[in-house]
Scaffold this active site. Structure first.
Site, mmCIF file in Angstrom:
data_model
loop_
_atom_site.group_PDB
_atom_site.id
_atom_site.type_symbol
_atom_site.label_atom_id
_atom_site.label_comp_id
_atom_site.label_asym_id
_atom_site.label_seq_id
_atom_site.Cartn_x
_atom_site.Cartn_y
_atom_site.Cartn_z
ATOM 1 N NE ARG A 168 29.259 93.638 66.986
ATOM 2 C CZ ARG A 168 28.805 93.426 65.759
ATOM 3 N NH1 ARG A 168 29.235 94.184 64.764
ATOM 4 N NH2 ARG A 168 27.932 92.464 65.521
ATOM 5 C CD GLU A 211 27.467 103.045 66.073
ATOM 6 O OE1 GLU A 211 26.390 102.553 65.673
ATOM 7 O OE2 GLU A 211 28.564 102.506 65.870
ATOM 8 C CG HIS A 261 27.463 100.560 62.806
ATOM 9 N ND1 HIS A 261 27.292 100.346 64.140
ATOM 10 C CD2 HIS A 261 27.666 99.323 62.273
ATOM 11 C CE1 HIS A 261 27.389 99.058 64.419
ATOM 12 N NE2 HIS A 261 27.622 98.418 63.290
#
Length: 346
Positions: free
Chosen positions: A258, A287, A306
């Protein structure tokens, strides 16, 4: 008993139905719907909002939850389950989330309403662990950088770490967090011949090829540091400027967990100033990354969008894992992954 499962772009309706269908043998009526997004990027954008601001950050359509008060069990992956939704779900007894983290569930309010929340620990652990090894190798051996150079017509042989390109064998790797992912990463690194240090105050056990140490010792002595902790109020920015200052100048930090676990600005600053050798990052504070972000200008970092946990196997198997967990709950099994302290009562 009625169950509502809400899929998404990663776990579609058919996969959800196939994974949960055996619960019909317990007399459960299953309804499956989808939290629809135009594309994966839009879903990930909502997911990031929820992770950073809680389940109230994104409102669900009435069409998706119009009859929620009729269900005993709710199964979701990324779909937010807010206080407002829980308040409306008068008969709900259990919320199952198809991943390890439950940031998209108001677990505290669910507990206040005597609703059990259970996660799916380790459902994409192997996907993240394998990806982590790939990120480590890519960064220390300049795989991504040399690939990018060749695609641009450059036969590149010089890199920021050219003076000390290492092999994994014999290197000290520090794992911050030792849950399902951390344990798999450790087993892979053991096969490479690494010495493995672990910091995890909650780990109780004995594995002969790891050494349990405090965080300061791990940071000072590791050649590679890989983050695998759960993001909580206590672990937010657990790796900040002070912690980075303890690392070796030749060390590399990897984060496939994370973004909030690591102070991103301090990492960028340390890389820019050469205080650490490199980094490999899959998760970011914002993001997608904005075009003028300084992180894109660094030559000593490997970055990916990600994607560590996103394998077909991980998504397909998640409903099956939850099916087995629910079966154990219905059979009154005590070995359940309850995250809010409430045992399910059917």
């Amino acid at each position: 008993m009625r169950l509502l499962a809400i899929g998404d772009n990663f776990i579609g309706k058919e996969v959800m139905e196939e994974g949960l269908k055996e619960l019909k043998g317990y007399g459960i009526e299953i309804t499956v719907r989808e939290w629809e997004h135009k594309n994966l990027e839009m879903l990930q954008k909502d997911n990031l909002l929820i992770e950073q601001n809680g389940p109230e950050a994104v409102e669900l359509s009435e069409e998706l939850i119009w009859d929620i008060e009729d269900y005993d069990i709710l199964i979701v992956q990324f779909t937010p389950v807010s206080k407002k939704l829980i308040e409306k779900a008068k008969n709900l007894k259990l919320i199952g989330v198809l991943r390890g983290g439950a940031e998209n569930i108001d677990c505290e309010y669910a507990a206040a309403k005597e609703i059990s929340v259970m996660n799916t620990p380790g459902r994409n652990a192997r996907a993240v662990a394998e990806f982590t090894i790939g990120m480590i190798l890519s960064e220390i051996r300049n795989i991504a950088r040399s690939h990018a150079a060749l695609k641009n017509g450059e036969w590149r042989k010089k890199f920021p770490n050219s003076g000390f390109v290492p092999e994994l064998n014999g290197k000290i790797v520090g794992l911050v967090g030792f849950g399902s992912v951390g344990k798999l990463v450790a087993s892979y690194l053991n096969a490479f011949g690494c010495k493995i240090l672990v910091y995890d105050p909650f780990f109780k056990g004995n594995i002969d090829y790891i050494e349990i140490v405090d965080l300061e010792y791990l940071l000072k002595n590791s050649d590679i540091i890989s983050i695998h902790a759960r993001l909580t109020d206590d672990t937010y920015h657990m790796i900040g400027k002070k912690e980075i200052s303890l690392m070796k100048s030749t060390s590399v930090i990897v984060n496939t967990a994370r973004s909030g676990l690591v102070d991103e600005k301090s990492i960028v600053e340390a890389l820019d100033e050469g205080k650490i050798s490199g980094a490999a990052i899959d998760v970011f504070d914002v993001e997608p990354i904005v075009k003028n972000d300084k992180i894109l200008q660094l030559d000593n970092i490997t970055i990916t969008p990600h994607m560590a946990g996103s394998t077909r196997d991980a998504f397909i198997n998640s409903p099956k894992f939850m099916r087995d967990i629910l079966a154990r709950a219905l059979d009154k099994n005590e070995n359940l992954p309850i995250v809010n302290g409430i045992n399910p009562e059917f």
